[in-house]
Scaffold this motif. Structure first.
Motif, PDB file in Angstrom:
ATOM      1  N   LYS A 199       0.939  -1.135  -0.080  1.00  0.00           N
ATOM      2  CA  LYS A 199      -0.067   0.068   0.100  1.00  0.00           C
ATOM      3  C   LYS A 199       0.834   1.406   0.219  1.00  0.00           C
ATOM      4  O   LYS A 199       0.286   2.254  -0.016  1.00  0.00           O
ATOM      5  CB  LYS A 199      -0.736   0.150   1.380  1.00  0.00           C
ATOM      6  N   SER A 200       2.226   1.062  -0.067  1.00  0.00           N
ATOM      7  CA  SER A 200       2.874   2.359   0.026  1.00  0.00           C
ATOM      8  C   SER A 200       3.071   2.986  -1.173  1.00  0.00           C
ATOM      9  O   SER A 200       2.881   2.336  -2.178  1.00  0.00           O
ATOM     10  CB  SER A 200       4.466   1.683   0.040  1.00  0.00           C
ATOM     11  N   LYS A 201       3.161   4.428  -1.121  1.00  0.00           N
ATOM     12  CA  LYS A 201       3.003   5.102  -2.573  1.00  0.00           C
ATOM     13  C   LYS A 201       4.213   4.687  -3.141  1.00  0.00           C
ATOM     14  O   LYS A 201       4.086   5.417  -4.536  1.00  0.00           O
ATOM     15  CB  LYS A 201       2.997   6.432  -2.032  1.00  0.00           C
ATOM     16  N   ASP A 202       5.332   4.264  -2.673  1.00  0.00           N
ATOM     17  CA  ASP A 202       6.546   3.977  -3.364  1.00  0.00           C
ATOM     18  C   ASP A 202       6.586   2.783  -3.849  1.00  0.00           C
ATOM     19  O   ASP A 202       7.715   2.219  -4.417  1.00  0.00           O
ATOM     20  CB  ASP A 202       7.855   4.333  -2.550  1.00  0.00           C
ATOM     21  N   TYR A 203       5.524   1.884  -3.795  1.00  0.00           N
ATOM     22  CA  TYR A 203       5.875   0.463  -3.922  1.00  0.00           C
ATOM     23  C   TYR A 203       6.028  -0.023  -5.175  1.00  0.00           C
ATOM     24  O   TYR A 203       7.091  -0.790  -5.522  1.00  0.00           O
ATOM     25  CB  TYR A 203       4.458  -0.394  -3.758  1.00  0.00           C
ATOM     26  N   LYS A 204       5.664   0.632  -6.371  1.00  0.00           N
ATOM     27  CA  LYS A 204       5.871   0.552  -7.734  1.00  0.00           C
ATOM     28  C   LYS A 204       7.297   0.691  -8.077  1.00  0.00           C
ATOM     29  O   LYS A 204       7.986  -0.175  -8.789  1.00  0.00           O
ATOM     30  CB  LYS A 204       5.035   1.237  -8.775  1.00  0.00           C
TER      31      LYS A 204
END
Length: 62
Positions: free
Chosen positions: A32-37
Motif C-alpha cells: 500500500k506504500s506510495k513508493d511500492y511500484k
C-alpha cells in the motif's frame, strides 16, 4: 514480472527463479506504500542485473 516477451536470452526456468527472487525480496515492502511500484522496479532491475552478470559474464582469453 519477467517473461519471454520482455526479456531475451533467459530460459523459462531461469525466468521463474528470477520472478521468485523478486517476490521474496518484495515481501518486506508494504504493497500500500506510495513508493511500492518504484521499489518493485528497483528490485526487478537489481535481480535482472544479478542474473545478467551470472549468466552472461564475459570471459577473458589470453
Amino acid at each position: 514480472m519477467f517473461t519471454t516477451d520482455n526479456t531475451e536470452g533467459f530460459d523459462q526456468k531461469t525466468l521463474d527463479k528470477m520472478n521468485a527472487e523478486v517476490k521474496i525480496k518484495m515481501k518486506k515492502y508494504d504493497q500500500k506504500s506510495k513508493d511500492y511500484k518504484k521499489m518493485h522496479a528497483d528490485v526487478e532491475n537489481e535481480v535482472f542485473d544479478k542474473y545478467c552478470c551470472e549468466l552472461f559474464s564475459p570471459s577473458m582469453k589470453f
